[in-house]
Design a protein around this motif. Structure first.
Motif, short mmCIF file in Angstrom:
data_model
loop_
_atom_site.label_atom_id
_atom_site.label_comp_id
_atom_site.label_asym_id
_atom_site.label_seq_id
_atom_site.Cartn_x
_atom_site.Cartn_y
_atom_site.Cartn_z
N VAL A 129 9.45 11.62 16.45
CA VAL A 129 9.05 12.91 15.88
C VAL A 129 8.79 13.89 17.01
CG1 VAL A 129 7.35 14.14 14.48
CG2 VAL A 129 8.03 11.83 13.83
N LEU A 130 9.31 15.08 16.83
CA LEU A 130 9.10 16.18 17.76
C LEU A 130 8.03 17.09 17.14
CD1 LEU A 130 10.63 16.95 20.38
CD2 LEU A 130 12.14 18.33 18.97
N PHE A 131 6.99 17.41 17.91
CA PHE A 131 5.88 18.21 17.43
C PHE A 131 5.99 19.63 17.96
CE2 PHE A 131 4.50 13.80 17.81
CZ PHE A 131 4.17 13.54 16.50
N LEU A 132 5.85 20.61 17.06
CA LEU A 132 6.04 22.01 17.42
C LEU A 132 4.81 22.85 17.11
CD1 LEU A 132 9.58 22.49 15.82
CD2 LEU A 132 9.07 21.86 18.18
N ASN A 133 4.59 23.89 17.91
CA ASN A 133 3.53 24.84 17.62
C ASN A 133 4.08 25.98 16.77
OD1 ASN A 133 4.86 26.64 19.36
ND2 ASN A 133 3.41 26.36 21.04
N GLN A 134 3.24 27.00 16.53
CA GLN A 134 3.62 28.13 15.67
C GLN A 134 4.84 28.88 16.20
OE1 GLN A 134 2.04 28.77 12.73
NE2 GLN A 134 3.49 30.39 12.30
N ALA A 135 5.05 28.86 17.51
CA ALA A 135 6.18 29.57 18.12
C ALA A 135 7.41 28.67 18.27
CB ALA A 135 5.76 30.11 19.49
N ASN A 136 7.41 27.52 17.58
CA ASN A 136 8.51 26.54 17.67
C ASN A 136 8.71 25.99 19.07
OD1 ASN A 136 9.10 26.43 14.97
ND2 ASN A 136 10.73 27.96 15.07
N GLN A 137 7.64 25.93 19.82
CA GLN A 137 7.69 25.34 21.15
C GLN A 137 7.28 23.87 21.03
OE1 GLN A 137 4.90 28.18 22.77
NE2 GLN A 137 6.49 28.99 24.14
N VAL A 138 7.93 23.03 21.83
CA VAL A 138 7.70 21.59 21.78
C VAL A 138 6.36 21.25 22.43
CG1 VAL A 138 8.54 19.32 22.48
CG2 VAL A 138 10.17 21.10 21.79
N LEU A 139 5.48 20.67 21.63
CA LEU A 139 4.20 20.17 22.15
C LEU A 139 4.37 18.78 22.73
CD1 LEU A 139 1.94 21.31 19.18
CD2 LEU A 139 2.07 22.35 21.47
N GLY A 140 5.37 18.06 22.23
CA GLY A 140 5.65 16.71 22.69
C GLY A 140 6.43 15.96 21.63
N TYR A 141 6.65 14.68 21.90
CA TYR A 141 7.32 13.82 20.93
C TYR A 141 6.69 12.45 21.04
CZ TYR A 141 9.84 11.19 24.47
OH TYR A 141 10.14 10.35 25.52
N THR A 142 6.90 11.65 20.00
CA THR A 142 6.43 10.28 20.04
C THR A 142 7.40 9.36 19.32
OG1 THR A 142 4.48 8.86 19.78
CG2 THR A 142 5.01 10.28 17.94
#
Length: 148
Positions: A51-64
């Motif tokens: 899973v790819l995690f995104l913030n409000q600006a569709n920026q990647v916070l990370g993945y797991t």
């Protein structure tokens, strides 16, 4: 009667690791970001659900990595996905898994887990923006194909 109503304390902490965040504006961006997360030769070996995690600006916070399976499937626990999303303060998710067979066609199980995660995430005001099926030759995007 003296009753002690104290409970164990849970401490939450979020420590971003990246100074510059990658923006995902298309399924191709997500594919390009996720493909290198597979060690060489593993994308054709067995299934991995990430899973790819995104913030409000569709920026990647990370993945797991959510689960690692066999040649034809892997078990995905929706609660584990949501737990990670909440702990990373994500507002959007991109689900992704590979098909070792090289087929980019989603299975019935792929459709079902997408629906389950989407419904559960919606309750937390988290959006599932896509689900990618990755192969070494390309990808299938649920969003691009109107499956979300």
């Amino acid at each position: 009667m003296d009753i002690d109503y104290t409970v164990g304390e849970v401490e939450l902490c979020y420590k971003p690791k990246f100074k510059k965040l990658h923006k995902v504006v298309s399924s191709e961006d997500a594919y390009r970001y996720l493909l290198p997360t597979y060690k060489e030769g593993t994308i054709c070996y067995k299934e991995y659900f990430k899973v790819l995690f995104l913030n409000q600006a569709n920026q990647v916070l990370g993945y797991t990595l959510i689960s690692e399976g066999g040649i034809t499937d892997t078990t995905v626990d929706v609660r584990v996905i949501l737990q990670a999303a909440l702990l990373t303060n994500s507002v959007a998710l991109i689900l992704a898994h590979n098909h070792p067979s090289g087929s980019m066609k989603p299975s019935r199980q792929d459709m079902e887990i997408t629906k389950q995660v989407k419904e559960a995430a919606r309750l937390m005001r988290i959006t599932v923006t896509d689900h990618l099926i990755l192969t070494d030759a390309g990808y299938y995007s649920f969003a691009d194909e109107g499956e979300l």
